[in-house]
Design an enzyme around this catalytic site. Structure first.
Site, PDB file in Angstrom:
ATOM      1  N   TRP A  40     -10.621  21.866 -43.745  1.00  0.00           N
ATOM      2  CA  TRP A  40     -11.231  22.563 -42.613  1.00  0.00           C
ATOM      3  C   TRP A  40     -10.696  23.993 -42.605  1.00  0.00           C
ATOM      4  CZ3 TRP A  40      -8.937  22.619 -37.195  1.00  0.00           C
ATOM      5  CH2 TRP A  40      -9.845  23.150 -36.266  1.00  0.00           C
ATOM      6  N   ASP A 121      -4.969  14.376 -39.271  1.00  0.00           N
ATOM      7  CA  ASP A 121      -5.893  15.101 -38.403  1.00  0.00           C
ATOM      8  C   ASP A 121      -7.028  14.131 -38.093  1.00  0.00           C
ATOM      9  OD1 ASP A 121      -7.667  16.733 -37.096  1.00  0.00           O
ATOM     10  OD2 ASP A 121      -7.652  18.324 -38.599  1.00  0.00           O
ATOM     11  N   LYS A 156     -14.879  15.632 -28.922  1.00  0.00           N
ATOM     12  CA  LYS A 156     -16.202  15.238 -29.418  1.00  0.00           C
ATOM     13  C   LYS A 156     -16.528  13.791 -29.064  1.00  0.00           C
ATOM     14  CE  LYS A 156     -14.761  17.105 -33.439  1.00  0.00           C
ATOM     15  NZ  LYS A 156     -13.684  17.859 -32.864  1.00  0.00           N
TER      16      LYS A 156
END
Length: 192
Positions: A40, A121, A156
């Site tokens: 990312w 993560d 999310k």
């Protein structure tokens, strides 16, 4: 139940990563964090801001559109003890290609044998195969006495993206070590 895991709330998963970075910089001086190639795009920025040195390990094979597992495993076998190995819990960002359960077990074996500290993560739990199923790889790392960091995002999967809901969990060798780590994590939170 054993008291080995302690958790603090953070502003999203990115906030959890930054607190983890600050915790690493202060309490594990000289430790390097190993990021997947690719990863990312915010990972390097977050750990640079925290002052943590970074290196990379191979992850994605463009030719097969899959994990380059042999190259990944060969590299992490050479990571020095005490360094941090950042792993994506599921929905690897940016590739979307995840480790199989058997591969998670092999990675967990190398981590345990070589004294590495995993930082998972976990930004997309529930978006690959389900809430419980997506945690299968993480559970492979949670062995008796194992220590690890988990940066969770609930922004999310709880549908609260604007509220930036996250957490950093530290799993320590025992309950006493967990409380010591928690005091240091709280210092990093206050400084942030």
């Amino acid at each position: 139940a054993s008291g080995r895991a302690v958790t603090v709330q953070t502003p999203g998963g990115t906030g959890a990563l930054r607190v983890a970075g600050d915790f690493i910089a202060k309490n594990l001086p000289g430790a390097c964090i190993w990021l997947s190639a690719p990863t990312w795009p915010n990972h390097p920025a977050v750990f640079t801001a925290a002052g943590v040195e970074q290196k990379s390990y191979p992850y994605f094979n463009k030719a097969t559109n899959g994990v380059d597992f042999e190259a990944m495993l060969n590299t992490i076998k050479r990571i020095p003890a005490g360094d941090i190995l950042l792993l994506h819990g599921c929905c690897h960002n940016p590739t979307g290609v995840d480790l199989s359960l058997a591969q998670w077990k092999q990675v967990g074996d190398v981590i345990a044998e070589n004294g590495l500290i995993p930082l998972v993560d976990f930004a997309y739990q529930g978006f690959a195969n389900g809430i419980d199923e997506d945690a299968a790889g993480l559970r492979e790392l949670c062995r008796p006495g194992a220590e690890l960091l988990i940066a969770s995002s609930f922004s999310k999967n709880f549908g609260l993206y604007n509220e930036r809901v996250g957490a950093l969990t530290v799993v320590a060798e025992n309950a006493e070590s967990a409380q010591t780590a928690l005091s240091q994590v709280k210092i990093a939170v206050r400084r942030n």
